[in-house]
Scaffold this motif. Structure first.
Motif, mmCIF file in Angstrom:
data_model
loop_
_atom_site.group_PDB
_atom_site.id
_atom_site.type_symbol
_atom_site.label_atom_id
_atom_site.label_comp_id
_atom_site.label_asym_id
_atom_site.label_seq_id
_atom_site.Cartn_x
_atom_site.Cartn_y
_atom_site.Cartn_z
ATOM 1 N N MET A 1 -11.521 -34.056 -21.639
ATOM 2 C CA MET A 1 -11.754 -33.984 -20.193
ATOM 3 C C MET A 1 -12.387 -35.285 -19.683
ATOM 4 O O MET A 1 -13.359 -35.768 -20.259
ATOM 5 C CB MET A 1 -12.705 -32.809 -19.899
ATOM 6 C CG MET A 1 -12.180 -31.864 -18.835
ATOM 7 S SD MET A 1 -13.430 -30.652 -18.342
ATOM 8 C CE MET A 1 -12.400 -29.211 -18.113
ATOM 9 N N GLU A 5 -12.684 -34.901 -14.202
ATOM 10 C CA GLU A 5 -12.371 -33.495 -14.436
ATOM 11 C C GLU A 5 -13.645 -32.684 -14.674
ATOM 12 O O GLU A 5 -13.789 -31.578 -14.165
ATOM 13 C CB GLU A 5 -11.423 -33.364 -15.633
ATOM 14 C CG GLU A 5 -10.008 -33.833 -15.327
ATOM 15 C CD GLU A 5 -9.101 -33.759 -16.549
ATOM 16 O OE1 GLU A 5 -9.084 -34.725 -17.327
ATOM 17 O OE2 GLU A 5 -8.433 -32.738 -16.709
ATOM 18 N N ALA A 9 -14.936 -29.602 -12.468
ATOM 19 C CA ALA A 9 -15.211 -28.302 -13.091
ATOM 20 C C ALA A 9 -16.616 -27.837 -12.735
ATOM 21 O O ALA A 9 -16.842 -26.672 -12.414
ATOM 22 C CB ALA A 9 -15.035 -28.412 -14.607
ATOM 23 N N LEU A 12 -16.913 -26.487 -9.061
ATOM 24 C CA LEU A 12 -16.209 -25.280 -8.601
ATOM 25 C C LEU A 12 -17.130 -24.131 -8.224
ATOM 26 O O LEU A 12 -17.030 -23.606 -7.114
ATOM 27 C CB LEU A 12 -15.201 -24.828 -9.658
ATOM 28 C CG LEU A 12 -13.793 -25.386 -9.512
ATOM 29 C CD1 LEU A 12 -12.878 -24.729 -10.531
ATOM 30 C CD2 LEU A 12 -13.253 -25.148 -8.107
ATOM 31 N N GLY A 189 -7.203 -22.086 -7.967
ATOM 32 C CA GLY A 189 -8.087 -23.040 -8.624
ATOM 33 C C GLY A 189 -7.804 -24.452 -8.161
ATOM 34 O O GLY A 189 -7.280 -24.673 -7.066
ATOM 35 N N VAL A 190 -8.193 -25.403 -8.994
ATOM 36 C CA VAL A 190 -7.991 -26.815 -8.673
ATOM 37 C C VAL A 190 -7.269 -27.480 -9.845
ATOM 38 O O VAL A 190 -7.601 -27.208 -11.002
ATOM 39 C CB VAL A 190 -9.337 -27.534 -8.418
ATOM 40 C CG1 VAL A 190 -9.151 -29.041 -8.315
ATOM 41 C CG2 VAL A 190 -9.989 -27.002 -7.149
ATOM 42 N N VAL A 191 -6.276 -28.304 -9.523
ATOM 43 C CA VAL A 191 -5.663 -29.150 -10.540
ATOM 44 C C VAL A 191 -6.142 -30.575 -10.268
ATOM 45 O O VAL A 191 -5.766 -31.177 -9.260
ATOM 46 C CB VAL A 191 -4.120 -29.083 -10.483
ATOM 47 C CG1 VAL A 191 -3.520 -29.853 -11.659
ATOM 48 C CG2 VAL A 191 -3.635 -27.643 -10.487
ATOM 49 N N PRO A 192 -7.007 -31.116 -11.134
ATOM 50 C CA PRO A 192 -7.544 -32.460 -10.877
ATOM 51 C C PRO A 192 -6.442 -33.520 -10.898
ATOM 52 O O PRO A 192 -5.488 -33.415 -11.667
ATOM 53 C CB PRO A 192 -8.503 -32.696 -12.053
ATOM 54 C CG PRO A 192 -8.770 -31.347 -12.635
ATOM 55 C CD PRO A 192 -7.542 -30.530 -12.376
ATOM 56 N N VAL A 193 -6.566 -34.488 -10.017
ATOM 57 C CA VAL A 193 -5.695 -35.664 -10.045
ATOM 58 C C VAL A 193 -6.525 -36.805 -10.635
ATOM 59 O O VAL A 193 -7.607 -37.118 -10.135
ATOM 60 C CB VAL A 193 -5.211 -36.048 -8.632
ATOM 61 C CG1 VAL A 193 -4.398 -37.345 -8.674
ATOM 62 C CG2 VAL A 193 -4.375 -34.922 -8.040
ATOM 63 N N VAL A 194 -6.028 -37.364 -11.707
ATOM 64 C CA VAL A 194 -6.794 -38.382 -12.423
ATOM 65 C C VAL A 194 -6.068 -39.721 -12.325
ATOM 66 O O VAL A 194 -4.899 -39.810 -12.692
ATOM 67 C CB VAL A 194 -6.949 -37.988 -13.906
ATOM 68 C CG1 VAL A 194 -7.835 -38.995 -14.627
ATOM 69 C CG2 VAL A 194 -7.528 -36.587 -14.029
ATOM 70 N N THR A 195 -6.734 -40.710 -11.793
ATOM 71 C CA THR A 195 -6.175 -42.062 -11.761
ATOM 72 C C THR A 195 -7.024 -42.932 -12.672
ATOM 73 O O THR A 195 -8.251 -42.923 -12.578
ATOM 74 C CB THR A 195 -6.196 -42.625 -10.329
ATOM 75 O OG1 THR A 195 -5.424 -41.751 -9.508
ATOM 76 C CG2 THR A 195 -5.571 -44.016 -10.270
ATOM 77 N N ALA A 196 -6.373 -43.633 -13.566
ATOM 78 C CA ALA A 196 -7.127 -44.461 -14.522
ATOM 79 C C ALA A 196 -6.282 -45.654 -14.922
ATOM 80 O O ALA A 196 -5.068 -45.676 -14.711
ATOM 81 C CB ALA A 196 -7.487 -43.627 -15.754
ATOM 82 N N LEU A 197 -6.924 -46.653 -15.481
ATOM 83 C CA LEU A 197 -6.195 -47.817 -15.984
ATOM 84 C C LEU A 197 -5.924 -47.626 -17.468
ATOM 85 O O LEU A 197 -6.811 -47.216 -18.229
ATOM 86 C CB LEU A 197 -7.003 -49.098 -15.760
ATOM 87 C CG LEU A 197 -7.414 -49.386 -14.305
ATOM 88 C CD1 LEU A 197 -8.035 -50.784 -14.202
ATOM 89 C CD2 LEU A 197 -6.225 -49.298 -13.365
ATOM 90 N N GLY A 198 -4.691 -47.926 -17.883
ATOM 91 C CA GLY A 198 -4.315 -47.781 -19.287
ATOM 92 C C GLY A 198 -4.663 -49.026 -20.096
ATOM 93 O O GLY A 198 -5.367 -49.924 -19.632
#
Lengths: 224, 224
Positions: A1, A5, A9, A12, A189-198
């Motif tokens: 997580m 996220e 969580a 909520l 519920g909630v579905v998190p949107v995750v933005t990150a650099l690879g």
């Protein structure tokens, strides 16, 4: 997580008690945190009586936003003389899934800036702006690069926008369903949107022994 | 490595040979792929002679874009009667790190739509639009929810915008450095930007035995 996220969580149960979670505001601290955390801004201006929305790299210095482009582009030329402009930065945090279609929503943080755009004339201000735009995405990158050449400065147009007015809109937390819809067998519920650099990918013409510079892990930490 | 990261890694050698990678175009297939893949759109309209840029949920059906909001909001009320509007969807794919600050860039895909927004009057069209907006983010969700109630329809304003004109801008691949800057010890490459949906978080008032519906994994696949 991921951190995001985990935060969502944790949020909520806290937000389940609050009925109204769309918070509009005018707090510059909140707005500047959003502006500083975005990857791109969507710039709005009027061209031949039509609204135009263009994604742009940007940076904030104090109460000013800078954007840049080739000197020859429409957004630079048509905003050079001081015209009303706006700029919106949106961070999407999650999809809010409710029992009813009506109560579906998104968790997001958004800052909307209004001001007057004008061309930066001073070379010193142009350099500071370009350094800020570079370092906004890759903290410290400006100093890792070779110095800019005069022809590059000439080819670059920088617009500054004084932040005359800024508003924010922030939604957090879970769905807010109608009482009558609770206790049904419909999931919410909630579905998190995750933005990150690879992981960074080296250009093929970079010698294998060239180390990845500090600005890259700094960016990955910033946008984690 | 995510699918996107793999694709970008595979693209790097291919695009290293191409000097110009900012591709503007007017191909509706490319534009519609971008529109269908976005989480939010940034809608532009003119309010009291100023440009406004607002993030909105949206969906495309054929050559039309739908957005929605509370019937009472400014964006719905001030666009109801058929006014010029625009809408931009931007997908950010990577930070392009070059040897010179000048050649830094972003990999992104952007679709810019121009049209005329007007309020949807037909109830049937409103329902289709709201289903499309719901399913755009959560494929199949509309049919999982209870039916919308008349008071909910009344409280919701849907705008339709015929896609009169659409343009795209797409940048892919690695940095394009000046020849003189190659062979220095400055690193260059791409840092992928990855947007994905995380594990769904159940609302606290959802019974533990309620299964996560099919629309959630469908959304996670769509936005992977």
């Amino acid at each position: 997580m991921s951190t995001l996220e985990k935060r969502q969580a944790a949020d909520l149960p806290r937000y389940a008690k609050i009925r109204q979670m769309n918070r509009g505001g005018y707090d510059r601290t909140v707005a500047y945190d959003i502006l500083d955390a975005g990857l791109v801004a969507h710039c709005g201006f009027i061209h031949e009586d039509r609204p135009m929305v263009i994604p742009m790299a940007y940076a904030r210095i104090d109460d000013r936003i800078y954007i840049h482009g080739a000197s020859t582009t429409r957004i630079i030329k048509s905003n050079a003389e001081g015209v009303p402009a706006s700029l919106t930065v949106t961070l999407v945090d999650g999809l809010v899934v409710a029992r009813s279609a009506f109560h579906h929503s998104m968790n997001y943080r958004c800052a909307i800036v209004h001001g007057t755009a004008r061309l930066v004339e001073s070379e010193q201000e142009q350099i500071e702006a370009l350094a800020a735009i570079t370092d906004h995405l890759l903290p410290g990158r400006w100093d890792e690069c070779r110095e800019m050449m005069p022809k590059e400065h000439k080819a670059t147009g920088v617009l500054v926008m004084d932040i005359d007015h800024v508003s924010t809109k922030v939604r957090t937390g879970g769905p807010v369903d109608d009482k009558e819809d609770l206790g049904t067998d419909i999931w919410a519920g909630v579905v998190p949107v995750v933005t990150a650099l690879g992981q960074p990918l080296s250009a093929p013409d970079v010698p294998a022994e060239t180390p990845v510079p500090a600005s890259v892990p700094a960016a990955r930490r910033k946008f984690a």
